[in-house]
Every structure is written in C-alpha cells, then in structure tokens.
Design a protein around this motif. Structure first.
Motif, short mmCIF file in Angstrom:
data_model
loop_
_atom_site.label_atom_id
_atom_site.label_comp_id
_atom_site.label_asym_id
_atom_site.label_seq_id
_atom_site.Cartn_x
_atom_site.Cartn_y
_atom_site.Cartn_z
N GLY A 338 38.56 -2.72 -2.91
CA GLY A 338 39.05 -1.36 -2.72
C GLY A 338 38.41 -0.34 -3.61
O GLY A 338 38.51 0.87 -3.35
N ALA A 339 37.72 -0.79 -4.68
CA ALA A 339 37.03 0.15 -5.58
C ALA A 339 35.79 0.71 -4.88
O ALA A 339 35.22 0.08 -3.98
N THR A 340 35.39 1.90 -5.28
CA THR A 340 34.19 2.53 -4.74
C THR A 340 33.07 2.46 -5.76
O THR A 340 33.27 2.78 -6.94
N VAL A 341 31.89 2.02 -5.33
CA VAL A 341 30.74 1.91 -6.23
C VAL A 341 29.58 2.69 -5.62
O VAL A 341 29.55 2.96 -4.41
N GLN A 342 28.64 3.06 -6.48
CA GLN A 342 27.41 3.70 -6.03
C GLN A 342 26.32 2.64 -5.93
O GLN A 342 25.93 2.04 -6.93
N LEU A 343 25.87 2.41 -4.72
CA LEU A 343 24.86 1.40 -4.47
C LEU A 343 23.55 2.09 -4.10
O LEU A 343 23.49 2.85 -3.14
N ALA A 344 22.51 1.82 -4.90
CA ALA A 344 21.18 2.37 -4.62
C ALA A 344 20.31 1.28 -4.02
O ALA A 344 20.29 0.15 -4.51
N VAL A 345 19.61 1.63 -2.95
CA VAL A 345 18.74 0.66 -2.28
C VAL A 345 17.36 1.25 -2.09
O VAL A 345 17.18 2.47 -2.02
N GLU A 346 16.40 0.35 -1.99
CA GLU A 346 15.03 0.72 -1.66
C GLU A 346 14.78 0.35 -0.21
O GLU A 346 15.09 -0.77 0.21
N ARG A 347 14.24 1.29 0.57
CA ARG A 347 14.03 1.04 1.99
C ARG A 347 12.57 1.27 2.34
O ARG A 347 11.96 2.26 1.90
N SER A 348 12.04 0.39 3.12
CA SER A 348 10.65 0.53 3.56
C SER A 348 10.46 1.86 4.27
O SER A 348 11.24 2.24 5.15
N GLY A 349 9.40 2.58 3.88
CA GLY A 349 9.10 3.86 4.49
C GLY A 349 9.71 5.04 3.79
O GLY A 349 9.37 6.19 4.09
N GLU A 350 10.65 4.76 2.86
CA GLU A 350 11.29 5.84 2.11
C GLU A 350 10.67 5.91 0.71
O GLU A 350 10.53 4.90 0.02
N ARG A 351 10.33 7.11 0.28
CA ARG A 351 9.69 7.28 -1.02
C ARG A 351 10.68 7.10 -2.16
O ARG A 351 10.34 6.51 -3.20
N ASP A 352 11.87 7.62 -1.99
CA ASP A 352 12.87 7.57 -3.05
C ASP A 352 13.97 6.56 -2.72
O ASP A 352 14.16 6.19 -1.56
N LEU A 353 14.69 6.16 -3.77
CA LEU A 353 15.85 5.29 -3.56
C LEU A 353 16.92 6.05 -2.78
O LEU A 353 17.10 7.25 -2.94
N LEU A 354 17.66 5.31 -1.99
CA LEU A 354 18.78 5.88 -1.24
C LEU A 354 20.08 5.44 -1.91
O LEU A 354 20.25 4.26 -2.24
N SER A 355 21.00 6.36 -2.12
CA SER A 355 22.25 6.05 -2.82
C SER A 355 23.41 6.20 -1.87
O SER A 355 23.52 7.19 -1.12
N TYR A 356 24.31 5.21 -1.87
CA TYR A 356 25.46 5.21 -0.98
C TYR A 356 26.74 4.94 -1.79
O TYR A 356 26.75 4.11 -2.71
N SER A 357 27.81 5.62 -1.41
CA SER A 357 29.14 5.31 -1.95
C SER A 357 29.74 4.22 -1.07
O SER A 357 29.96 4.44 0.13
N VAL A 358 30.00 3.06 -1.68
CA VAL A 358 30.43 1.89 -0.92
C VAL A 358 31.81 1.45 -1.39
O VAL A 358 32.04 1.25 -2.58
N VAL A 359 32.73 1.31 -0.45
CA VAL A 359 34.06 0.78 -0.76
C VAL A 359 33.99 -0.74 -0.66
O VAL A 359 33.60 -1.30 0.38
N LEU A 360 34.35 -1.41 -1.76
CA LEU A 360 34.25 -2.87 -1.80
C LEU A 360 35.35 -3.51 -0.97
O LEU A 360 36.47 -3.02 -0.91
N GLN A 361 35.00 -4.62 -0.36
CA GLN A 361 35.97 -5.37 0.44
C GLN A 361 36.94 -6.12 -0.46
O GLN A 361 36.57 -6.60 -1.51
#
Length: 361
Positions: A338-361
C-alpha cells in the motif's frame, strides 16, 4: 519413536512482528518440557517449512529451551551456504550489520525467503554468542547437477562436496519421487533431482559431523527443511552413517505437510502466524549484467498501472540505486503493501530515466 503432540489454543496469538518473538517462545506450552528429553541428544534437528514464520519461532523456542539448560550450543542452518561462513561469523561478532550480512552471504540470490522470519534466531545467537554454522552446498554446484548430474561437475567442483553421495533407501526415494511429480512431468530429470537432494543432505550432514567432532563439548541444534530430517532419512541418517553411536532427535511443527506425526520423534503445536506483508512491485525481474530487467508484469500491479513496461531496466527505488536483487529487496524491506514509492527505470530509446509513482501490492 516417541510422539508428543499438544494442542494449546491460547498459544499462537502472539508474535505478529519479530520484536514479539521472545515473548512468543516464552509462552510456548511444550518447548521447555521437551527440552529435558532433547537435552540428552548430541544433535537435535528441528524441521521447518521455509516460509512459515511459526515454524521458525518453534525453532527458536527449542533453541532457547536447550540453551537455558546448556550454554554450549551451536546452531547449524540450511539458510546459508558454507562458502559464506566468514560473513556469518562477522555478523555474530558485531563486525558487520544485518544489511552487510545479507549482502555478504548473497542471501537473496541464494535463499531468498523473507529474512524477517530468521531474524529472531540470528539475533538470539548474536546476543548470546552462539556459533551459527552454514551447512548448505553452493548453489553453483547444485544447479550444474540439476542439469547434468554429478558428472557435470569438474574435479575441482566435485572436491567441494562429500567424497561419497550415498543413494537413498527405497522409502526415501519413493518419497522424493512424489515430491518431484508435484513439480515436474519430465521423468528423465528425476535422477538429477534425486542427486541434488542427496547432495544437500550429505553436505549438511558432513558439516554437522565436522563440527561435533571438532567441538565435543557442544550440543548442536540443526534447522533445515522438514523433508531433510523426517522418516529416518536425510541428514540424520547421513550423520548416523558416519557416527553410528551418536544420539540425536528430530522435531517438526505439527502443521508440516511433509512430516506427518509418525515421521519425527517429537511434534510441536504450530498455529499459523504470519508477518505483515512487505510491499511488492508486481514485476518478474530478470537479473542481467546491466541490472534487473522487467521480464513480465502483473497487469493489476501498481507498476503496470503507472506505466512500467516489459524490457525496462530498474534503475532506482526512492533514490536508492538498484544493481541487483539484493539492492531491490533491501530497498523494499521497510515498505509495507500500500505504500507509494518512486521507481526510476531505463527504457530503450529514451535518453533520460523515466520516474513513476508506484503503489506497492
């Protein structure tokens, strides 16, 4: 064979967190009376289902009861693999902290079960200066055997295992066939599965034998999967083969499906107890040299809902850089469902990291 089975409903309503563990074992209705019988044995095996917290608390109850009768107690555990004994020793000596222990033993890569279940035992050992002996064989070897049998090992690798891996008796073989059939339909792989099981048994038994022979003043308590200690087979039988006169006993929790009441010497009551769940990302991750790659997602997970995709590489969680599974497990260790975390991922074709607010299961 002595059977001692007690049901006590009030016991078991405790220990919702590791901090309650000692209060829980103090309330155990059977461990202290049983200790009088167990104290007569040089080695006491206490089985577990690996993900049952109440089974680990039963182990702690037996350990504490025996320790109160005899200060010379050593603990043998399946959870750590023998090449990492130095890290276990350093933790017990206070030279490294818990995080360094988990990294130093490669715990998450090699065992992976919720360490919170084991923490009360390890903390008790540390507080009371009790040795903890890593009993298990290196996973690199058992994986090779699983794929190609003992002959797949090099001479150097084979030398890391006991010189003789004895075949199981007929009853043990039949029991392992039943276990194997629950997980695989490829009967051609059974002999390799059997070899791995016997490597685990024989390796853990060898380390038990080595310790008790070098430390004649110590009683040893061994914590391992209940399948390794029941029905007069597995580790106890392998120890007796090397030390025929040794006196030992086996104990299991009453709720162990792999240890019916007549398969061990003593049975302890074990009401189901579960720790509060830790948060999960809902990702299937593939460890690679570059880090953790998302192989699949639970479509209902917070990560999927936030926009994480297959093929993304996990870069950080709440600002903590993630290189491997240990990094991720440690980063999630204090975050509940139920906690919310900031998850940063690297994606092919994207120059910068992408950051998402993710609610944990």
């Amino acid at each position: 064979m002595v059977m001692l089975l007690v049901t006590c409903l009030p016991w078991g309503a405790m220990a919702a967190t590791p901090e309650d563990a000692l209060a829980h074992v103090d309330a155990h209705p059977l461990a202290k009376p049983l200790a009088d019988t167990l104290a007569q044995n040089r080695v006491v095996f206490v089985g577990e289902v690996h993900d049952r917290y109440d089974h680990h608390l039963n182990q702690l109850a037996v350990l504490r009861a025996l320790h109160q009768k005899n200060p010379n107690i050593a603990i043998g555990v399946e959870w750590f693999q023998q090449p990492f004994q130095a890290a276990v020793n350093d933790f017990l000596a206070g030279k490294i902290n818990e995080t360094e222990l988990l990294r130093g033993t490669e715990y998450f890569e090699r065992w992976g079960y919720d360490y919170r279940q084991l923490r009360p035992i390890m903390e008790y050992a540390k507080a009371n200066h009790l040795p903890v002996i890593a009993l298990n064989a290196p996973v690199e070897l058992t994986r090779k055997v699983s794929k190609g049998g003992l002959e797949a090992l090099s001479s150097t690798e084979r030398a890391q295992l006991p010189a003789t891996i004895n075949p199981p008796d007929t009853a043990y073989r039949a029991r392992l066939q039943t276990v194997f059939a629950m997980h695989s339909e490829d009967k051609t792989q059974f002999e390799h599965f059997l070899a791995v099981q016997r490597i685990w048994d024989e390796t853990m038994a060898q380390h038990v034998v080595n310790y008790v022979q070098k430390h004649p003043q110590h009683q040893m308590v061994v914590f391992a999967g209940v399948g390794h200690i029941s029905d007069g087979a597995g580790i106890p039988a392998d120890v007796i083969r090397q030390i025929p006169a040794i006196k030992l006993a086996t104990v299991a929790s009453a709720s162990s499906p792999d240890a019916p009441p007549n398969s061990v010497d003593h049975t302890l009551p074990s009401p189901l107890l579960a720790l509060p769940p830790l948060g999960k990302l809902g990702l299937l991750l593939n460890p690679q040299a570059s880090g953790l790659s998302v192989a699949a997602l639970d479509t209902k997970s917070g990560a999927a809902q936030a926009g994480v995709r297959e093929g993304d590489r996990v870069a950080s969680l709440d600002g903590v850089t993630i290189h491997n599974m240990a990094d991720l497990k440690l980063a999630l260790a204090q975050r509940p469902a139920g906690a919310t975390v900031q998850l940063a991922v690297e994606r092919s074709g994207e120059r910068d990291l992408l950051s998402y607010s993710v609610v944990l299961q």
